[in-house]
Scaffold this active site. Structure first.
Site, PDB file in Angstrom:
ATOM      1  N   GLU A  91       0.930   2.482  11.785  1.00 54.74           N
ATOM      2  CA  GLU A  91       1.479   2.715  10.336  1.00 54.74           C
ATOM      3  C   GLU A  91       0.782   3.757   9.844  1.00 54.74           C
ATOM      4  O   GLU A  91      -0.600   4.007   9.873  1.00 54.74           O
ATOM      5  CB  GLU A  91       1.065   1.657   9.331  1.00 54.74           C
ATOM      6  CG  GLU A  91       1.568   1.734   8.090  1.00 54.74           C
ATOM      7  CD  GLU A  91       1.331   0.575   7.039  1.00 54.74           C
ATOM      8  OE1 GLU A  91       0.118   0.433   6.882  1.00 54.74           O
ATOM      9  OE2 GLU A  91       2.153   0.216   6.355  1.00 54.74           O
TER      10      GLU A  91
ATOM     11  N   GLU B 157       0.953  -9.875   1.792  1.00 50.37           N
ATOM     12  CA  GLU B 157       2.181  -8.905   1.902  1.00 50.37           C
ATOM     13  C   GLU B 157       1.524  -7.516   2.436  1.00 50.37           C
ATOM     14  O   GLU B 157       0.967  -6.894   1.661  1.00 50.37           O
ATOM     15  CB  GLU B 157       2.898  -8.414   0.613  1.00 50.37           C
ATOM     16  CG  GLU B 157       3.404  -9.665  -0.242  1.00 50.37           C
ATOM     17  CD  GLU B 157       4.789 -10.000   0.422  1.00 50.37           C
ATOM     18  OE1 GLU B 157       5.140  -9.526   1.529  1.00 50.37           O
ATOM     19  OE2 GLU B 157       5.373 -11.173   0.003  1.00 50.37           O
ATOM     20  N   LEU B 158       1.625  -7.299   3.593  1.00 56.00           N
ATOM     21  CA  LEU B 158       0.808  -6.365   4.262  1.00 56.00           C
ATOM     22  C   LEU B 158       1.761  -5.103   5.051  1.00 56.00           C
ATOM     23  O   LEU B 158       2.725  -4.736   4.353  1.00 56.00           O
ATOM     24  CB  LEU B 158       0.439  -7.042   5.749  1.00 56.00           C
ATOM     25  CG  LEU B 158      -0.450  -8.433   5.332  1.00 56.00           C
ATOM     26  CD1 LEU B 158      -0.912  -9.198   6.326  1.00 56.00           C
ATOM     27  CD2 LEU B 158      -1.612  -8.351   4.124  1.00 56.00           C
ATOM     28  N   GLY B 159       1.298  -4.402   5.801  1.00 58.53           N
ATOM     29  CA  GLY B 159       1.734  -3.192   6.347  1.00 58.53           C
ATOM     30  C   GLY B 159       3.010  -3.370   7.301  1.00 58.53           C
ATOM     31  O   GLY B 159       3.538  -4.225   7.242  1.00 58.53           O
TER      32      GLY B 159
ATOM     33  N   CYS C 281       4.923   0.619   2.081  1.00 56.41           N
ATOM     34  CA  CYS C 281       5.030  -0.347   3.303  1.00 56.41           C
ATOM     35  C   CYS C 281       6.158  -0.420   4.013  1.00 56.41           C
ATOM     36  O   CYS C 281       6.390  -0.745   5.179  1.00 56.41           O
ATOM     37  CB  CYS C 281       4.677  -1.982   2.821  1.00 56.41           C
ATOM     38  SG  CYS C 281       5.705  -2.244   1.333  1.00 56.41           S
TER      39      CYS C 281
ATOM     40  N   GLY D  49     -13.658  -2.962  -5.748  1.00 53.91           N
ATOM     41  CA  GLY D  49     -13.298  -2.641  -4.445  1.00 53.91           C
ATOM     42  C   GLY D  49     -13.334  -4.161  -3.664  1.00 53.91           C
ATOM     43  O   GLY D  49     -13.380  -5.203  -4.137  1.00 53.91           O
TER      44      GLY D  49
ATOM     45  N   PHE E 107       1.422   5.932   6.802  1.00 52.47           N
ATOM     46  CA  PHE E 107       1.307   5.897   5.399  1.00 52.47           C
ATOM     47  C   PHE E 107       1.079   7.495   5.034  1.00 52.47           C
ATOM     48  O   PHE E 107       0.239   7.711   4.281  1.00 52.47           O
ATOM     49  CB  PHE E 107       0.097   5.276   4.992  1.00 52.47           C
ATOM     50  CG  PHE E 107       0.267   4.022   3.795  1.00 52.47           C
ATOM     51  CD1 PHE E 107       1.550   3.055   3.984  1.00 52.47           C
ATOM     52  CD2 PHE E 107      -0.340   4.095   2.712  1.00 52.47           C
ATOM     53  CE1 PHE E 107       1.788   2.231   3.177  1.00 52.47           C
ATOM     54  CE2 PHE E 107       0.314   3.195   1.640  1.00 52.47           C
ATOM     55  CZ  PHE E 107       1.273   2.242   2.058  1.00 52.47           C
TER      56      PHE E 107
HETATM   57  P1  NAD Z   1      -6.166  -1.931   1.316  1.00 58.80           P
HETATM   58  O1  NAD Z   1      -5.817  -3.175   2.093  1.00 58.80           O
HETATM   59  O2  NAD Z   1      -6.914  -0.992   1.810  1.00 58.80           O
HETATM   60  O3  NAD Z   1      -6.337  -2.417  -0.179  1.00 58.80           O
HETATM   61  C1  NAD Z   1      -5.358  -3.191  -0.800  1.00 58.80           C
HETATM   62  C2  NAD Z   1      -6.302  -4.104  -1.853  1.00 58.80           C
HETATM   63  O4  NAD Z   1      -7.250  -4.949  -1.080  1.00 58.80           O
HETATM   64  C3  NAD Z   1      -7.194  -3.124  -2.655  1.00 58.80           C
HETATM   65  O5  NAD Z   1      -7.263  -3.710  -4.055  1.00 58.80           O
HETATM   66  C4  NAD Z   1      -8.545  -3.328  -2.033  1.00 58.80           C
HETATM   67  O6  NAD Z   1      -9.707  -2.723  -2.976  1.00 58.80           O
HETATM   68  C5  NAD Z   1      -8.711  -4.766  -1.596  1.00 58.80           C
HETATM   69  N1  NAD Z   1      -9.490  -4.963  -0.533  1.00 58.80           N
HETATM   70  C6  NAD Z   1      -9.831  -4.366   0.488  1.00 58.80           C
HETATM   71  N2  NAD Z   1     -10.650  -4.960   1.275  1.00 58.80           N
HETATM   72  C7  NAD Z   1     -10.829  -6.264   0.706  1.00 58.80           C
HETATM   73  C8  NAD Z   1     -11.494  -7.365   1.394  1.00 58.80           C
HETATM   74  N3  NAD Z   1     -12.188  -7.653   2.198  1.00 58.80           N
HETATM   75  N4  NAD Z   1     -11.452  -8.283   0.456  1.00 58.80           N
HETATM   76  C9  NAD Z   1     -10.483  -8.383  -0.527  1.00 58.80           C
HETATM   77  N5  NAD Z   1      -9.973  -7.352  -1.163  1.00 58.80           N
HETATM   78  C10 NAD Z   1      -9.967  -6.246  -0.394  1.00 58.80           C
HETATM   79  O7  NAD Z   1      -4.524  -1.385   1.352  1.00 58.80           O
HETATM   80  P2  NAD Z   1      -4.163  -0.031   0.491  1.00 58.80           P
HETATM   81  O8  NAD Z   1      -4.774   1.132   1.555  1.00 58.80           O
HETATM   82  O9  NAD Z   1      -4.656   0.138  -0.725  1.00 58.80           O
HETATM   83  O10 NAD Z   1      -2.626   0.034   0.763  1.00 58.80           O
HETATM   84  C11 NAD Z   1      -1.831   0.291   1.729  1.00 58.80           C
HETATM   85  C12 NAD Z   1      -1.530  -0.727   2.545  1.00 58.80           C
HETATM   86  O11 NAD Z   1      -1.006  -1.756   2.011  1.00 58.80           O
HETATM   87  C13 NAD Z   1      -0.470  -0.429   3.685  1.00 58.80           C
HETATM   88  O12 NAD Z   1      -0.905  -1.074   4.698  1.00 58.80           O
HETATM   89  C14 NAD Z   1       0.678  -0.781   3.092  1.00 58.80           C
HETATM   90  O13 NAD Z   1       1.713  -1.035   4.158  1.00 58.80           O
HETATM   91  C15 NAD Z   1       0.358  -2.139   2.623  1.00 58.80           C
HETATM   92  N6  NAD Z   1       1.495  -2.508   1.356  1.00 58.80           N
HETATM   93  C16 NAD Z   1       2.236  -3.550   1.668  1.00 58.80           C
HETATM   94  C17 NAD Z   1       3.069  -3.971   0.619  1.00 58.80           C
HETATM   95  C18 NAD Z   1       4.079  -5.328   0.996  1.00 58.80           C
HETATM   96  O14 NAD Z   1       4.386  -5.434   0.095  1.00 58.80           O
HETATM   97  N7  NAD Z   1       4.032  -5.674   2.137  1.00 58.80           N
HETATM   98  C19 NAD Z   1       3.101  -3.205  -0.431  1.00 58.80           C
HETATM   99  C20 NAD Z   1       2.308  -1.979  -0.496  1.00 58.80           C
HETATM  100  C21 NAD Z   1       1.323  -1.747   0.178  1.00 58.80           C
END
Ligand code: NAD
Length: 491
Positions: free
Chosen positions: A386, A258-260, A292, A216, A388
């Site tokens: 967002e 690469e974010l939301g 995303c 995590g 999701f």
């Molecule tokens: P999330 O940010 O909760 O988790 C993503 C990853 O980050 C996981 O592996 C998690 O364990 C890790 N993580 C969480 N907190 C962290 C921290 N403080 N430090 C380091 N790592 C940490 O995202 P999610 O809920 O799994 O995924 C959904 C999000 O991802 C949505 O916002 C979606 O839009 C985005 N997304 C973006 C792309 C893109 O290419 N732009 C692709 C897919 C998903």
């Protein structure tokens, strides 16, 4: 029931309670039970990495990397081609596992494996490309610039398309001469991690170059802090991305984010409404909206908004929700209870603020029916946030300028699309949208991994995955000059 029968390519016995560091080992961080979202049943149990496990992996990766960077490119390319071959030979098995672990359909599982294969071939191709520039220089001096790997690249990936989103960084980072420490989301540790480890293990990647550590935020933060890591490639939410950038900033790492997204689809009054409804439905509901690039805001001209809403509601009622990996439905479950509650809260709050729930809503457990919300306006959570989840939010506009203003009224900037019979008018609108991906006469979900991909603003820091962008991301320039003998300086 075991997750695999241990006669196929994926072997649960290998990864049970373990992480991957070239071989399969028990981590200090304990275990990570994984549930199949569609059934609620335990699927498998992997190891869970803690900060000490991450430190061990980073040290081993840093030790293994120089010899890999020096290895001849043809031999390296063979490894990527062999990994692609293993994915092709075991396509159906891998697709089904990805579909089950992510709560997706088999169609989506197939897509992920197909894209992973392309990414592996792309990585092999990088190794036969030139990666330097001969620079202008005074006589007697050879001056050139070449690409050097960062050393160790940390990859952090999310649950929704875990195989593609991990592989799109792992494969080019390795091909560019880096070692990789991959931290997949603990909900999808096999699709986002161990499946990739298996492919490279079977392909003969030298040990120590790829580490897969499900875990995590604790493991993720340790990776961002480790001084031996030169770059973090992060895909996930904007909130976590912000923390990643802050943490990685302490050791001045390069960070690719690469974010939301909250992606607008603008539908003009001259559009073919059947086609427009099909695009909007696909963009909003594919993989339950957990993408995303999902179509998060449908902006429809006021003269067609009612009819579009009716067509979308008909589609919503016709779609089946259930175990999509087993072919029993088009849409599967949401990933977890927290995410389901988030969707419920956003829809409820938007309805309370005046939006109209035309179709859909919660079903059993993690299942949520494809939903149509009409009359959505800025200030409502369904417009601003967002989701999701499988929610088509419809907002009407009167003029092209108003459509553009609504589309840009958001801090995200990932994908945008415009549908019209007039390509010129659609393009004129598209030119003014704040986005990293623009599609004319299509919806917003399109990921062809040979193209640069990325968002602006809260969606990330650039078009940094895919094709030519891989060199930009996973290496950095070094300037080199060579003279026959040292010159004499004035003092
Ligand atoms: P999330 O940010 O909760 O988790 C993503 C990853 O980050 C996981 O592996 C998690 O364990 C890790 N993580 C969480 N907190 C962290 C921290 N403080 N430090 C380091 N790592 C940490 O995202 P999610 O809920 O799994 O995924 C959904 C999000 O991802 C949505 O916002 C979606 O839009 C985005 N997304 C973006 C792309 C893109 O290419 N732009 C692709 C897919 C998903």
């Amino acid at each position: 029931m075991r997750a695999t029968d241990d006669t196929g390519f994926l072997r649960e016995a290998q990864w049970q309670d373990k992480v991957f560091n070239g071989t399969w080992v028990r981590p200090l961080g304990g275990v990570n039970p994984v549930r199949e979202p569609a059934t609620g049943e335990p699927l498998t149990c992997t190891g869970n990495a803690d900060a000490a496990d991450v430190a061990t992996a980073c040290m081993a990766a840093a030790q293994a990397q120089p010899a890999w960077a020096a290895m001849d490119p043809r031999s390296k390319a063979l490894i990527f081609r062999a990994a692609a071959g293993h994915a092709e030979a075991n396509f159906a098995e891998l697709s089904l596992f990805v579909a089950r672990e992510t709560g997706g359909s088999l169609l989506k599982g197939n897509h992920e494996v197909r894209e992973a294969i392309v990414l592996l071939h792309q990585a092999a191709g990088l190794l036969s490309q030139p990666h330097g520039l001969l620079l202008p220089s005074a006589a007697g001096r050879l001056s050139y610039a070449r690409r050097l790997p960062h050393g160790v690249v940390g990859v952090i990936s999310p649950f929704n398309f875990p195989l593609v989103l991990s592989m799109r960084s792992v494969a080019p980072a390795l091909a560019a001469g880096n070692a990789v420490v991959l931290k997949p989301d603990p909900q999808t540790p096999v699709s986002g991690g161990f499946l990739i480890a298996r492919l490279f293990e079977a392909a003969g990647l030298p040990k120590g170059l790829l580490h897969v550590l499900p875990g995590g935020a604790v493991a993720g933060e340790a990776l961002c802090l480790d001084a031996r890591v030169g770059m973090i490639a992060f895909t996930g939410s904007t909130g976590a991305g912000r923390k990643v950038a802050e943490t990685a900033g302490r050791t001045l790492k390069k960070v690719a984010l690469e974010l939301g997204g909250k992606n607008p689809l603008i539908i003009l009054e001259d559009a073919d409404l059947e086609l427009a409804a099909s695009n909007a439905a696909w963009g909003a509901w594919l993989h339950q909206g957990q993408i995303c690039m999902a179509t998060g805001r449908i902006l429809a001209h006021a003269s067609i908004a009612e009819e579009l809403t009716r067509l979308l509601a008909d589609k919503a009622r016709a779609l089946r929700v259930g175990n999509a990996a087993r072919g029993e439905a088009e849409l599967g479950p949401l990933i977890n209870e927290r995410q389901r509650q988030r969707v419920v809260d956003i829809v409820d709050a938007s309805v309370a603020a005046g939006a109209r729930l035309v179709a859909g809503g919660p079903a059993d457990g993690l299942f949520y029916r494809p939903t149509v919300l009409a009359g959505v306006r800025p200030g409502m959570p369904a417009f601003d946030q967002e989701i999701f989840g499988p929610v088509a939010s419809i907002t009407s506009f009167e003029t092209d300028d108003e459509a553009i203003a609504l589309a840009n009224q958001n801090e995200y900037g990932l994908s945008a699309a415009v549908i019209s019979r007039s390509v010129g008018r659609a393009m004129a609108i598209g030119e003014r949208l704040n986005c990293g991906l623009l599609h004319i006469n299509d919806q917003t979900v399109a990921d062809d991994c040979v193209n640069p991909f990325g968002g602006r603003g809260n969606s990330g820091n650039g078009g940094n995955v895919g094709g030519p962008a891989d060199w930009d991301e996973y290496t950095q320039w070094q300037w080199v000059t060579i003279k026959d003998s040292p010159p004499l300086y004035p003092f």
